[in-house]
Design a protein around this motif. Sequence first.
Motif, PDB file in Angstrom:
ATOM      1  N   ALA A  17     -15.177  15.003 -13.417  1.00  0.00           N
ATOM      2  CA  ALA A  17     -14.253  13.901 -13.139  1.00  0.00           C
ATOM      3  C   ALA A  17     -14.656  13.202 -11.845  1.00  0.00           C
ATOM      4  CB  ALA A  17     -12.817  14.423 -13.027  1.00  0.00           C
ATOM      5  N   ALA A  18     -14.187  11.955 -11.711  1.00  0.00           N
ATOM      6  CA  ALA A  18     -14.397  11.200 -10.476  1.00  0.00           C
ATOM      7  C   ALA A  18     -13.354  10.090 -10.438  1.00  0.00           C
ATOM      8  CB  ALA A  18     -15.805  10.597 -10.422  1.00  0.00           C
ATOM      9  N   GLY A  19     -13.104   9.568  -9.254  1.00  0.00           N
ATOM     10  CA  GLY A  19     -12.159   8.467  -9.125  1.00  0.00           C
ATOM     11  C   GLY A  19     -12.558   7.574  -7.971  1.00  0.00           C
ATOM     12  N   LEU A  20     -12.261   6.282  -8.111  1.00  0.00           N
ATOM     13  CA  LEU A  20     -12.612   5.325  -7.075  1.00  0.00           C
ATOM     14  C   LEU A  20     -11.514   5.296  -6.016  1.00  0.00           C
ATOM     15  CD1 LEU A  20     -14.253   1.882  -7.579  1.00  0.00           C
ATOM     16  CD2 LEU A  20     -12.362   2.121  -5.987  1.00  0.00           C
ATOM     17  N   SER A  21     -11.838   5.698  -4.804  1.00  0.00           N
ATOM     18  CA  SER A  21     -10.907   5.704  -3.672  1.00  0.00           C
ATOM     19  C   SER A  21      -9.662   6.520  -4.021  1.00  0.00           C
ATOM     20  CB  SER A  21     -10.575   4.264  -3.273  1.00  0.00           C
ATOM     21  OG  SER A  21      -9.851   4.232  -2.059  1.00  0.00           O
ATOM     22  N   LEU A  22      -8.500   5.888  -4.101  1.00  0.00           N
ATOM     23  CA  LEU A  22      -7.271   6.588  -4.480  1.00  0.00           C
ATOM     24  C   LEU A  22      -7.461   7.393  -5.760  1.00  0.00           C
ATOM     25  CD1 LEU A  22      -4.126   7.028  -4.456  1.00  0.00           C
ATOM     26  CD2 LEU A  22      -4.003   4.923  -5.799  1.00  0.00           C
ATOM     27  N   GLY A  23      -8.238   6.861  -6.700  1.00  0.00           N
ATOM     28  CA  GLY A  23      -8.451   7.525  -7.984  1.00  0.00           C
ATOM     29  C   GLY A  23      -9.066   8.905  -7.878  1.00  0.00           C
ATOM     30  N   GLU A  24      -9.651   9.228  -6.721  1.00  0.00           N
ATOM     31  CA  GLU A  24     -10.238  10.557  -6.552  1.00  0.00           C
ATOM     32  C   GLU A  24      -9.171  11.648  -6.682  1.00  0.00           C
ATOM     33  OE1 GLU A  24     -12.973  12.782  -3.213  1.00  0.00           O
ATOM     34  OE2 GLU A  24     -13.569  10.816  -3.930  1.00  0.00           O
ATOM     35  N   TYR A  25      -7.917  11.304  -6.413  1.00  0.00           N
ATOM     36  CA  TYR A  25      -6.852  12.295  -6.561  1.00  0.00           C
ATOM     37  C   TYR A  25      -6.589  12.596  -8.037  1.00  0.00           C
ATOM     38  CZ  TYR A  25      -6.124  12.031  -1.570  1.00  0.00           C
ATOM     39  OH  TYR A  25      -6.317  12.116  -0.207  1.00  0.00           O
ATOM     40  N   GLY A  26      -6.848  11.631  -8.922  1.00  0.00           N
ATOM     41  CA  GLY A  26      -6.796  11.903 -10.353  1.00  0.00           C
ATOM     42  C   GLY A  26      -7.879  12.890 -10.754  1.00  0.00           C
ATOM     43  N   ALA A  27      -9.048  12.750 -10.142  1.00  0.00           N
ATOM     44  CA  ALA A  27     -10.152  13.679 -10.399  1.00  0.00           C
ATOM     45  C   ALA A  27      -9.799  15.085  -9.921  1.00  0.00           C
ATOM     46  CB  ALA A  27     -11.426  13.176  -9.715  1.00  0.00           C
ATOM     47  N   ILE A  28      -9.122  15.160  -8.786  1.00  0.00           N
ATOM     48  CA  ILE A  28      -8.710  16.466  -8.247  1.00  0.00           C
ATOM     49  C   ILE A  28      -7.692  17.134  -9.168  1.00  0.00           C
ATOM     50  CG2 ILE A  28      -7.357  17.494  -6.345  1.00  0.00           C
ATOM     51  CD1 ILE A  28      -8.950  15.538  -4.493  1.00  0.00           C
ATOM     52  N   LEU A  29      -6.792  16.334  -9.750  1.00  0.00           N
ATOM     53  CA  LEU A  29      -5.852  16.877 -10.741  1.00  0.00           C
ATOM     54  C   LEU A  29      -6.598  17.386 -11.968  1.00  0.00           C
ATOM     55  CD1 LEU A  29      -2.813  14.411 -10.787  1.00  0.00           C
ATOM     56  CD2 LEU A  29      -2.808  16.818 -10.091  1.00  0.00           C
ATOM     57  N   THR A  67       0.805  -1.228   0.000  1.00  0.00           N
ATOM     58  CA  THR A  67       0.000   0.000   0.000  1.00  0.00           C
ATOM     59  C   THR A  67       0.836   1.276   0.000  1.00  0.00           C
ATOM     60  OG1 THR A  67      -1.891  -1.066   1.043  1.00  0.00           O
ATOM     61  CG2 THR A  67      -1.704   1.303   1.342  1.00  0.00           C
ATOM     62  N   GLU A  68       1.848   1.310   0.820  1.00  0.00           N
ATOM     63  CA  GLU A  68       2.692   2.500   0.944  1.00  0.00           C
ATOM     64  C   GLU A  68       3.250   2.948  -0.409  1.00  0.00           C
ATOM     65  OE1 GLU A  68       7.039   3.610   2.862  1.00  0.00           O
ATOM     66  OE2 GLU A  68       5.861   2.001   3.781  1.00  0.00           O
ATOM     67  N   TYR A  69       3.531   1.980  -1.276  1.00  0.00           N
ATOM     68  CA  TYR A  69       4.108   2.280  -2.586  1.00  0.00           C
ATOM     69  C   TYR A  69       3.076   2.183  -3.716  1.00  0.00           C
ATOM     70  CZ  TYR A  69       8.379   1.615   0.074  1.00  0.00           C
ATOM     71  OH  TYR A  69       9.366   1.723   1.028  1.00  0.00           O
ATOM     72  N   THR A  70       2.097   1.316  -3.548  1.00  0.00           N
ATOM     73  CA  THR A  70       1.078   1.135  -4.589  1.00  0.00           C
ATOM     74  C   THR A  70       0.392   2.449  -4.925  1.00  0.00           C
ATOM     75  OG1 THR A  70       0.595  -1.072  -3.724  1.00  0.00           O
ATOM     76  CG2 THR A  70      -1.015  -0.125  -5.228  1.00  0.00           C
ATOM     77  N   GLN A  71       0.028   3.198  -3.883  1.00  0.00           N
ATOM     78  CA  GLN A  71      -0.792   4.382  -4.105  1.00  0.00           C
ATOM     79  C   GLN A  71      -0.068   5.442  -4.928  1.00  0.00           C
ATOM     80  OE1 GLN A  71      -3.005   5.831  -0.736  1.00  0.00           O
ATOM     81  NE2 GLN A  71      -3.661   3.785  -0.140  1.00  0.00           N
ATOM     82  N   ILE A  72       1.174   5.717  -4.602  1.00  0.00           N
ATOM     83  CA  ILE A  72       1.904   6.733  -5.354  1.00  0.00           C
ATOM     84  C   ILE A  72       2.227   6.231  -6.763  1.00  0.00           C
ATOM     85  CG2 ILE A  72       4.185   6.064  -4.428  1.00  0.00           C
ATOM     86  CD1 ILE A  72       2.972   9.635  -5.329  1.00  0.00           C
ATOM     87  N   ALA A  73       2.477   4.926  -6.908  1.00  0.00           N
ATOM     88  CA  ALA A  73       2.753   4.369  -8.232  1.00  0.00           C
ATOM     89  C   ALA A  73       1.519   4.466  -9.137  1.00  0.00           C
ATOM     90  CB  ALA A  73       3.199   2.911  -8.109  1.00  0.00           C
ATOM     91  N   MET A  74       0.371   4.105  -8.603  1.00  0.00           N
ATOM     92  CA  MET A  74      -0.878   4.179  -9.376  1.00  0.00           C
ATOM     93  C   MET A  74      -1.191   5.618  -9.769  1.00  0.00           C
ATOM     94  SD  MET A  74      -2.838   1.511 -10.172  1.00  0.00           S
ATOM     95  CE  MET A  74      -4.503   2.160 -10.163  1.00  0.00           C
ATOM     96  N   LEU A  75      -1.098   6.528  -8.805  1.00  0.00           N
ATOM     97  CA  LEU A  75      -1.480   7.908  -9.071  1.00  0.00           C
ATOM     98  C   LEU A  75      -0.525   8.565 -10.062  1.00  0.00           C
ATOM     99  CD1 LEU A  75      -1.693  11.170  -8.290  1.00  0.00           C
ATOM    100  CD2 LEU A  75      -3.742   9.769  -8.450  1.00  0.00           C
ATOM    101  N   THR A  76       0.767   8.246  -9.959  1.00  0.00           N
ATOM    102  CA  THR A  76       1.729   8.800 -10.910  1.00  0.00           C
ATOM    103  C   THR A  76       1.403   8.339 -12.330  1.00  0.00           C
ATOM    104  OG1 THR A  76       3.466   8.856  -9.220  1.00  0.00           O
ATOM    105  CG2 THR A  76       4.176   8.949 -11.508  1.00  0.00           C
ATOM    106  N   THR A  77       1.071   7.058 -12.472  1.00  0.00           N
ATOM    107  CA  THR A  77       0.708   6.523 -13.784  1.00  0.00           C
ATOM    108  C   THR A  77      -0.541   7.213 -14.328  1.00  0.00           C
ATOM    109  OG1 THR A  77       1.677   4.396 -13.188  1.00  0.00           O
ATOM    110  CG2 THR A  77       0.144   4.398 -15.039  1.00  0.00           C
ATOM    111  N   GLU A  78      -1.544   7.376 -13.490  1.00  0.00           N
ATOM    112  CA  GLU A  78      -2.776   8.039 -13.923  1.00  0.00           C
ATOM    113  C   GLU A  78      -2.512   9.484 -14.318  1.00  0.00           C
ATOM    114  OE1 GLU A  78      -5.555   5.243 -11.011  1.00  0.00           O
ATOM    115  OE2 GLU A  78      -5.584   7.414 -10.733  1.00  0.00           O
ATOM    116  N   ALA A  79      -1.677  10.170 -13.521  1.00  0.00           N
ATOM    117  CA  ALA A  79      -1.362  11.572 -13.821  1.00  0.00           C
ATOM    118  C   ALA A  79      -0.581  11.701 -15.123  1.00  0.00           C
ATOM    119  CB  ALA A  79      -0.563  12.175 -12.666  1.00  0.00           C
TER     120      ALA A  79
END
Length: 309
Positions: free
Chosen positions: A86-98, A58-70
């Motif tokens: 925009a919208a995102g599921l859980s962690l994906g909500e940060y993609g929506a914020i971007l 988890t500690e690394y998954t989240q930043i790896a996923m979000l970087t890829t999405e960004a």
Amino acid sequence: MGKLAFVFPGQGAQYVGMGKEFYEQISVSRKVYTIASEVTGLNLPGLCFEKNEQIDITEYTQIAMLTTEAAILAALQEKGVKADVAAGLSLGEYGAILTAGAMSLEDVFRVVRQRGILMQEAVPTGGAMCAVLGMDGEKIAKICDETEGIVSVANYNCPGQIVITGEEGAVAVAAEKLKEAGARRCIPLNVSGPFHSAMLKEAGEKLGKVLEQVELRAFSTPYVTNVTAEYVTEPSEIKELLGRQVYSSVKWQQSVERMIADGVDTFIEIGPGRTLTGFLKKINKNVTGLHIEKVEDLDAVVKMLGEKQ
């Protein structure tokens, strides 16, 4: 053509090699990985592209996923494609914020890095999650409420697929009750903790303190939050909602239905996997679900959108 939504998947869709084509072929995407590495002190290209065991922690998954999405988002925006919402599921909500432009790229990476760490640290022993198939969400929530201990709905994914979360014993008891009440299947999930449950409230509150240091911006593209399945239009709402999101139910089905009711007829899933596109088909068969995971997907989507206009 109706309105266009960008949607972003959450943790669980990650894999080694995700986003590599964008890094290698598109300069704005490569810059995103560089910024993420500088902000976090991690080697994001190494984490995302080279075989390693950290990518599923988890500690690394989240930043790896979000970087890829960004990175994929940056490539899409460079093509001139703009979302209406925009919208995102859980962690994906940060993609929506971007997408909304509510935070800088640097601040989003700082927050997501801390979110991953806090959620990893907060994972208590004795937590569990379980997918419940073939039962109405309201009925599932009622049975969870009637079960002793901590157990609640983590995700309203789509009709017929709800995830419950909480204490291992309470989740097991609720699963038996749900099967007796007519659920088709109850499948224990191989996850590292009871995400989106009251057991992670402390992590959410700590994340709120991290968010206090972040400068929010006025934004023109609204996004829909997991917590309420309603539009967020005011920057002042964001920090409190993101803190609560860690330990609240993810109202994904309701979020998609809210966007469709507002005139969205085309959804672009941005990131690894086709999880959200699959949910969309079960939520509403009359809307279009597109997906960008590879550079060839980007080209195909841009071409298709150009033909629709």
